[in-house]
Design a protein around this motif. Structure first.
Motif, short mmCIF file in Angstrom:
data_model
loop_
_atom_site.label_atom_id
_atom_site.label_comp_id
_atom_site.label_asym_id
_atom_site.label_seq_id
_atom_site.Cartn_x
_atom_site.Cartn_y
_atom_site.Cartn_z
N ARG A 1 0.85 -1.19 0.00
CA ARG A 1 0.00 0.00 0.00
C ARG A 1 0.89 1.24 0.00
N VAL A 2 0.55 2.18 -0.87
CA VAL A 2 1.19 3.50 -0.90
C VAL A 2 0.06 4.52 -1.00
N GLY A 3 -0.20 5.23 0.10
CA GLY A 3 -1.30 6.19 0.11
C GLY A 3 -2.62 5.50 -0.16
N THR B 1 -8.18 2.92 -2.78
CA THR B 1 -9.02 3.16 -1.61
C THR B 1 -9.69 4.51 -1.75
N THR B 2 -10.75 4.71 -1.00
CA THR B 2 -11.46 5.98 -1.06
C THR B 2 -10.68 7.06 -0.33
N ASP C 1 -15.53 6.03 6.01
CA ASP C 1 -14.34 5.31 6.46
C ASP C 1 -13.25 5.46 5.41
N PRO C 2 -12.10 6.10 5.74
CA PRO C 2 -11.07 6.33 4.74
C PRO C 2 -10.39 5.07 4.25
N ASP C 3 -10.55 3.97 4.94
CA ASP C 3 -9.86 2.75 4.54
C ASP C 3 -10.76 1.74 3.84
N VAL C 4 -11.97 2.12 3.51
CA VAL C 4 -12.84 1.22 2.77
C VAL C 4 -12.30 1.08 1.37
N GLN D 1 -12.87 -0.33 -7.37
CA GLN D 1 -12.32 0.43 -8.51
C GLN D 1 -11.10 -0.29 -9.04
N ILE D 2 -11.30 -1.43 -9.60
CA ILE D 2 -10.21 -2.19 -10.16
C ILE D 2 -10.09 -1.77 -11.63
#
Length: 171
Positions: free
Chosen positions: A130-132, A148-149, A159-162, A166-167
């Motif tokens: 994960r990067v950002g 991620t959103t 939730d910022p980590d949902v 978006q593949i």
């Protein structure tokens, strides 16, 4: 990625992959064995320190010998590739060779949204980097890129980590 000063002859600056390296990149094109620069498939490369994941289906660690970077494919598609990375404006140009002797040139552009948290995880047969806002998951079958959103952008959860579904191509 850590930048080194450009050469006095105007050549692009060399890139060092090391413990402080981080980046989220989308490939703009690839040339194989001196052929035309094409984009055959969406490719996203994430790097955190010496750990990387590539959405084309391979992940592992990188090493730097002072002039070239080796991408050790430890998860997913087997193999290694060795190359040199140089800046061309904001883009990275990677030139190198594969174990079978074939050569390549790839152009990588930085992805927006790479600020923030980073991490890498490896479990039996898979690796996640994960990067950002960018996540790449690689296992024995394939690689997957997820975006991620942004914080507060999901009206249902906030939730910022949902991880959204978006593949595909990054924005």
């Amino acid at each position: 990625m850590t930048r080194l000063p450009s050469g006095t002859d105007g050549s692009p600056a060399a890139v060092v992959v090391g413990p402080s390296a981080r980046g989220a990149w989308r490939r703009l094109g690839i040339s194989r064995n001196g052929g035309q620069l094409l984009e055959e498939a969406e490719a996203v490369w994430l790097q955190v320190g010496n750990v990387y994941a590539d959405s084309r289906g391979f992940a592992g660690t990188t090493s730097f010998d002072g002039s070239q970077v080796r991408f050790h494919h430890e998860v997913g598609e087997p193999g290694d590739d060795v190359g040199s990375l140089c800046w061309d404006g904001e883009n990275l140009v990677e030139t190198g060779s594969n174990l079978d002797g074939s050569t390549f040139l790839e152009i990588w552009t930085p992805l927006p949204g790479s600020e923030g948290e980073t991490g890498s995880w490896r479990a039996e047969g898979c690796q996640v980097v994960r990067v950002g806002r960018h996540v790449v998951h690689v296992d024995g079958r394939s690689g997957t890129y997820l975006l991620t959103t942004a914080p507060g952008s999901d009206p249902e959860t906030r939730d910022p980590d949902v991880v959204r579904d978006q593949i595909g191509p990054p924005p």
